[in-house]
Every structure is written in C-alpha cells, then in structure tokens.
Scaffold this motif. Structure first.
Motif, PDB file in Angstrom:
ATOM      1  N   ILE A  53       0.864  -1.176   0.000  1.00  0.00           N
ATOM      2  CA  ILE A  53       0.000   0.000   0.000  1.00  0.00           C
ATOM      3  C   ILE A  53       0.906   1.233   0.000  1.00  0.00           C
ATOM      4  O   ILE A  53       1.862   1.301   0.777  1.00  0.00           O
ATOM      5  CB  ILE A  53      -0.909   0.034   1.251  1.00  0.00           C
ATOM      6  N   LEU A  54       0.605   2.183  -0.872  1.00  0.00           N
ATOM      7  CA  LEU A  54       1.366   3.427  -0.902  1.00  0.00           C
ATOM      8  C   LEU A  54       0.676   4.470  -0.039  1.00  0.00           C
ATOM      9  O   LEU A  54      -0.552   4.519   0.028  1.00  0.00           O
ATOM     10  CB  LEU A  54       1.475   3.974  -2.326  1.00  0.00           C
ATOM     11  N   ILE A  55       1.484   5.304   0.586  1.00  0.00           N
ATOM     12  CA  ILE A  55       0.976   6.461   1.313  1.00  0.00           C
ATOM     13  C   ILE A  55       1.651   7.677   0.699  1.00  0.00           C
ATOM     14  O   ILE A  55       2.880   7.713   0.551  1.00  0.00           O
ATOM     15  CB  ILE A  55       1.267   6.368   2.822  1.00  0.00           C
ATOM     16  N   ALA A  56       0.830   8.629   0.295  1.00  0.00           N
ATOM     17  CA  ALA A  56       1.346   9.818  -0.379  1.00  0.00           C
ATOM     18  C   ALA A  56       0.601  11.038   0.129  1.00  0.00           C
ATOM     19  O   ALA A  56      -0.426  10.940   0.792  1.00  0.00           O
ATOM     20  CB  ALA A  56       1.168   9.676  -1.889  1.00  0.00           C
ATOM     21  N   GLU A  57       1.160  12.207  -0.202  1.00  0.00           N
ATOM     22  CA  GLU A  57       0.481  13.443   0.131  1.00  0.00           C
ATOM     23  C   GLU A  57       0.265  14.259  -1.123  1.00  0.00           C
ATOM     24  O   GLU A  57       1.019  14.152  -2.093  1.00  0.00           O
ATOM     25  CB  GLU A  57       1.253  14.242   1.179  1.00  0.00           C
ATOM     26  N   GLY A  58      -0.811  15.018  -1.099  1.00  0.00           N
ATOM     27  CA  GLY A  58      -1.129  15.904  -2.205  1.00  0.00           C
ATOM     28  C   GLY A  58      -1.670  17.204  -1.648  1.00  0.00           C
ATOM     29  O   GLY A  58      -1.732  17.397  -0.437  1.00  0.00           O
ATOM     30  N   SER A  59      -2.087  18.075  -2.552  1.00  0.00           N
ATOM     31  CA  SER A  59      -2.586  19.374  -2.102  1.00  0.00           C
ATOM     32  C   SER A  59      -4.032  19.613  -2.515  1.00  0.00           C
ATOM     33  O   SER A  59      -4.596  20.658  -2.209  1.00  0.00           O
ATOM     34  CB  SER A  59      -1.700  20.499  -2.642  1.00  0.00           C
ATOM     35  N   VAL A  60      -4.637  18.642  -3.212  1.00  0.00           N
ATOM     36  CA  VAL A  60      -6.034  18.785  -3.605  1.00  0.00           C
ATOM     37  C   VAL A  60      -6.820  17.569  -3.128  1.00  0.00           C
ATOM     38  O   VAL A  60      -6.292  16.466  -3.078  1.00  0.00           O
ATOM     39  CB  VAL A  60      -6.213  18.943  -5.142  1.00  0.00           C
ATOM     40  N   MET A  61      -8.068  17.789  -2.798  1.00  0.00           N
ATOM     41  CA  MET A  61      -8.928  16.684  -2.401  1.00  0.00           C
ATOM     42  C   MET A  61      -9.143  15.801  -3.627  1.00  0.00           C
ATOM     43  O   MET A  61      -9.509  16.298  -4.688  1.00  0.00           O
ATOM     44  CB  MET A  61     -10.266  17.209  -1.873  1.00  0.00           C
ATOM     45  N   PRO A  62      -8.877  14.493  -3.514  1.00  0.00           N
ATOM     46  CA  PRO A  62      -8.979  13.619  -4.684  1.00  0.00           C
ATOM     47  C   PRO A  62     -10.400  13.524  -5.226  1.00  0.00           C
ATOM     48  O   PRO A  62     -11.360  13.531  -4.469  1.00  0.00           O
ATOM     49  CB  PRO A  62      -8.502  12.264  -4.185  1.00  0.00           C
ATOM     50  N   LYS A  63     -10.475  13.444  -6.539  1.00  0.00           N
ATOM     51  CA  LYS A  63     -11.732  13.157  -7.219  1.00  0.00           C
ATOM     52  C   LYS A  63     -11.557  11.781  -7.838  1.00  0.00           C
ATOM     53  O   LYS A  63     -10.456  11.261  -7.899  1.00  0.00           O
ATOM     54  CB  LYS A  63     -12.016  14.215  -8.280  1.00  0.00           C
ATOM     55  N   GLU A  64     -12.622  11.209  -8.344  1.00  0.00           N
ATOM     56  CA  GLU A  64     -12.600   9.822  -8.785  1.00  0.00           C
ATOM     57  C   GLU A  64     -11.426   9.494  -9.713  1.00  0.00           C
ATOM     58  O   GLU A  64     -10.732   8.524  -9.512  1.00  0.00           O
ATOM     59  CB  GLU A  64     -13.914   9.484  -9.479  1.00  0.00           C
ATOM     60  N   GLU A  69      -1.008  16.085  -8.335  1.00  0.00           N
ATOM     61  CA  GLU A  69       0.377  15.615  -8.185  1.00  0.00           C
ATOM     62  C   GLU A  69       0.578  15.147  -6.754  1.00  0.00           C
ATOM     63  O   GLU A  69       0.222  15.847  -5.811  1.00  0.00           O
ATOM     64  CB  GLU A  69       1.371  16.731  -8.511  1.00  0.00           C
ATOM     65  N   LEU A  70       1.169  13.966  -6.611  1.00  0.00           N
ATOM     66  CA  LEU A  70       1.399  13.394  -5.284  1.00  0.00           C
ATOM     67  C   LEU A  70       2.881  13.312  -4.972  1.00  0.00           C
ATOM     68  O   LEU A  70       3.712  13.163  -5.871  1.00  0.00           O
ATOM     69  CB  LEU A  70       0.792  11.993  -5.193  1.00  0.00           C
ATOM     70  N   THR A  71       3.179  13.380  -3.689  1.00  0.00           N
ATOM     71  CA  THR A  71       4.527  13.142  -3.181  1.00  0.00           C
ATOM     72  C   THR A  71       4.473  11.851  -2.369  1.00  0.00           C
ATOM     73  O   THR A  71       3.723  11.758  -1.391  1.00  0.00           O
ATOM     74  CB  THR A  71       5.012  14.306  -2.298  1.00  0.00           C
ATOM     75  N   LEU A  72       5.242  10.879  -2.778  1.00  0.00           N
ATOM     76  CA  LEU A  72       5.264   9.584  -2.100  1.00  0.00           C
ATOM     77  C   LEU A  72       5.928   9.712  -0.742  1.00  0.00           C
ATOM     78  O   LEU A  72       7.036  10.250  -0.629  1.00  0.00           O
ATOM     79  CB  LEU A  72       6.017   8.561  -2.949  1.00  0.00           C
TER      80      LEU A  72
END
Length: 188
Positions: A53-64, A69-72
């Motif tokens: 399982i990957l855990i990442a961070e982004g700056s926008v609430m995900p849509k479907e 852009e994500l940072t792992l």
C-alpha cells in the motif's frame, strides 16, 4: 500544512500521480529518479505474496479519476502468513472434485503467489484474471474458460456475484465463503 491531503492506496492506482518522493534524508526528490528501483521492489514484494500500500500526500482533495500531483511518503508492506490448514483444505476439496477459485481484492502478483502456495494454481493452463479483465469478457467467453479459472484478482463484489451466476447457469453447484469486506455484498 493545512492544504495537505494524505492518500493511501494500491500502487497501480496511485503511482501514475506520483511526481515526487521523500528521500531517506527527508528531502523531496523527483520520483523519476527513484521510480525504476522502487517499482521493482514493489513487484518483488507482490510476487512473494505480500500486499503493498502506498501512502502519499497531495494538495487537492482527490476526485474519482484525478488525484493531482502526489509526493510519495512510503510504501507499507503487509504479509499475512498462509494458514497451515489452507493448503490441506484446498487439496481435500480438489480431491473431492471441487474446482476452487480464489476471488480476492489483492493485485495479480500477490494473488498468484498465494494461490500457488495454497495449491489453487497448479499449472500453466490455470487462468488468472483481474476484475477488469473479467468485465471485458462476455458471459459466453467466461463460461468457456470457467473450467480453467483459478484466480480473480482486484475483484469487486459484483465480480463475485457474476461468477456465481454464470457458474449456476452452467448447472454447476456453487459455494462461496469469505471473511473480507467484499464478501458480505456478494454473499447477500
């Protein structure tokens, strides 16, 4: 930061959005510099029957279909030991003439490894499908491969229900068991 969104998910779902990654020193690096060795490591873990399982961070609430852009941050590797009695149970069922098909949410490599260790996959003629591949098959095509079907990976509840329906249309006696989150809707 207040605009940080943490996301977890399957590598094949998230990896295309990963543009950066935290290095071992905590600095953010372009993911392209690490991607080859990282993806090889994930593949190796999956082929050993482990879940990643990957855990990442982004700056926008995900849509479907858009995560931005994500940072792992990291990959979490989970390994459930196969129960000692699982292989014996599969063998007993097969000796009684029962075709055992494993239907799982795991990815293809993890599912194949576990199915092989349990004796569900025995040879080259055994068929392993993803839920997505199953969706592309007509009922007639599914009925044709049904006798060789061993594993459906990345399965959803409707995939399980469809497999049961198609097998019953072929006048097969069908039983299903499970303890996962996808099993209750399918069993219902």
């Amino acid at each position: 930061s207040p605009n940080t969104v943490l996301i977890k998910g399957a590598p094949e779902k998230l990896i295309r959005y990963v543009k950066y990654a935290y290095g071992t020193d905590g600095n953010i690096l372009p993911f392209a510099d690490l991607s080859y060795s990282f993806l090889k490591r994930i593949e190796a873990e999956s082929m050993e029957g482990k879940r990643v399982i990957l855990i990442a961070e982004g700056s926008v609430m995900p849509k479907e279909d858009h995560l931005g852009e994500l940072t792992l941050i990291c990959a979490v590797v989970l390994h459930d030991k196969i129960r000692r009695e699982a292989k014996a149970a599969v063998e007993l069922l097969q000796e009684a003439g029962v075709q055992v098909v494993m239907i799982t949410g795991d990815n293809r490599d993890t599912a194949k490894s576990i199915a092989a260790k349990c004796g569900i996959i025995k040879g080259r003629n055994d068929i392993v499908l993803t839920g997505g591949e199953l969706e592309k098959l007509s009922d007639a095509e599914l009925k044709e491969i049904l006798p060789r079907l061993a594993v459906i990976s990345r399965a959803l509840p409707n995939h399980k229900s469809r497999l049961v329906r198609v097998a019953m249309e072929e006048e097969r006696v069908v039983g299903m068991t499970g303890d996962g989150i996808n099993d209750a809707p399918a069993l219902k």
